[in-house]
Design a protein around this motif. Structure first.
Motif, PDB file in Angstrom:
ATOM      1  N   ARG A   1       0.829  -1.213   0.000  1.00  0.00           N
ATOM      2  CA  ARG A   1       0.000   0.000   0.000  1.00  0.00           C
ATOM      3  C   ARG A   1       0.862   1.261   0.000  1.00  0.00           C
ATOM      4  O   ARG A   1       0.581   2.228  -0.718  1.00  0.00           O
ATOM      5  CB  ARG A   1      -0.910  -0.011   1.237  1.00  0.00           C
TER       6      ARG A   1
ATOM      7  N   GLU B   1       2.260   1.779  -3.377  1.00  0.00           N
ATOM      8  CA  GLU B   1       1.230   2.318  -4.271  1.00  0.00           C
ATOM      9  C   GLU B   1       1.022   3.811  -4.041  1.00  0.00           C
ATOM     10  O   GLU B   1       0.956   4.609  -4.986  1.00  0.00           O
ATOM     11  CB  GLU B   1      -0.096   1.573  -4.045  1.00  0.00           C
TER      12      GLU B   1
ATOM     13  N   ARG C   1       1.717   7.073  -6.408  1.00  0.00           N
ATOM     14  CA  ARG C   1       0.718   8.100  -6.721  1.00  0.00           C
ATOM     15  C   ARG C   1       1.261   9.496  -6.425  1.00  0.00           C
ATOM     16  O   ARG C   1       1.044  10.425  -7.204  1.00  0.00           O
ATOM     17  CB  ARG C   1      -0.555   7.860  -5.898  1.00  0.00           C
TER      18      ARG C   1
END
Length: 334
Positions: A54, A57, A61
């Motif tokens: 996570r 990720e 971003r």
């Protein structure tokens, strides 16, 4: 009849059975505990793997957003800033200690708007006036005899405001009682302050001159503030802006990045420059502000507010997301 040997054998058998039972029971308990701990460890490792995935990720971003913002900055400037300040002279004023990236960004945006950037006045930490040599040197540069630090700062604000007010004027008006406009030049006061180390210059890319010269009229001023300033804005910048705007609205835009919770320094509350200007009933009607220079919207607002700050008839507004902001961006003309 039960003899003594039988008792010995029986007791030995009981003790042996107890020993075997303890060994078997302890082994079983240890295996169960180990199995449970291993299951918990496996669960934690799985949770950590999911959290790491996570985080990866989200980091991706954030990196994508940063790349997008950088491209957006450049492309907005290329398309929307083009000609907004065509050949308009602009001076940037900042205090040493303010992050140079904000000043460099402002210079880039002004160049994209085709402004005639005079350069940057960097106010140095010598203006703290915390030793006798600084006081004596400033007194000499200002050509006064006082050794009182507060009086020197007030005198500095008055003299700097006179220099800037003379350069702002109305476009094409020229100096009073002059047959022809004066040639752009480095003000004598600034030359003395520079030589004494109270002001340093930063020239725009490609500039031929090595000193900041001011035009005879039509100057716009952008003040860049932020955390870490070596001289509190209440000592020099705010008195300067107060003096400069004493007669009414002026062609000045004060800007800063969005204040952060960890910007607080020590036990004393640090009031940002933009907040101080907006909190003043007089100054908020005379000087435009932008409170989110770290955002794309703030950088757009800065250029549009500078374009609105027409010498002689500036439009004053307050832009951003902070307290006292009127809008996110300046309204369209009319």
């Amino acid at each position: 009849m039960i003899n003594f040997r039988f008792h010995i054998v029986s007791l030995t058998a009981v003790l042996l059975a107890l020993g075997v039972g303890l060994v078997l029971g302890t082994t079983f308990l240890d295996d169960a505990t180990v199995n449970q701990l291993e299951r918990q460890l496996d669960g934690l490792e799985a949770d950590l793997d999911r959290a790491q995935a996570r985080n990866d990720e989200l980091s991706g971003r954030v990196g994508s957003f940063e790349d997008e913002a950088a491209q957006l900055d450049e492309q907005i400037g290329e398309r929307l800033f083009d000609g907004q300040l065509q050949d308009d002279p602009v001076l940037v004023v900042a205090t040493r200690g303010v992050d140079g990236q904000w000043v460099d960004g402002v210079l880039t945006q002004l160049a994209q708007a085709d402004a005639d950037v005079a350069g940057v006045w960097w106010l140095t930490d010598r203006l703290v006036l915390d030793d006798d040599s600084e006081v004596a040197d400033l007194s000499t540069a200002l050509q006064v005899t006082t050794d009182d630090a507060d009086r020197l700062r007030h005198n500095l604000a008055v003299n700097l405001s006179d220099v800037l007010f003379g350069a702002v004027g109305a476009p094409g008006a020229g100096p009073p009682d002059a047959a022809t406009p004066a040639e752009p030049a480095e003000p004598a006061l600034l030359a003395r302050l520079r030589e004494a180390g109270f002001v340093e210059y930063q020239m725009p890319d490609g500039a031929d001159a090595d000193v900041v010269v001011l035009p005879a009229d039509g100057l716009r001023i952008v003040v860049v503030d932020g955390t870490g300033a070596s001289v509190p804005h209440g000592d020099v910048v705010l008195p300067l802006l107060t003096e400069l705007s004493s007669g009414g609205p002026v062609s000045v835009v004060a800007t800063q990045p969005t204040p952060q919770p960890d910007d607080q320094q020590g036990d004393d509350e640090v009031v940002p420059l933009v907040t101080a200007l907006r909190d003043s009933e007089d100054l908020k009607q005379r000087i435009s502000t932008v409170d989110d220079l770290d955002r794309v919207a703030g950088r757009v607002a800065l250029i549009l507010a500078a374009a609105d700050a027409v010498p002689g008839s500036p439009v004053v507004g307050h832009y951003g997301m902070g307290d006292g902001a009127d809008r996110l961006l300046p309204a369209a003309a009319g």
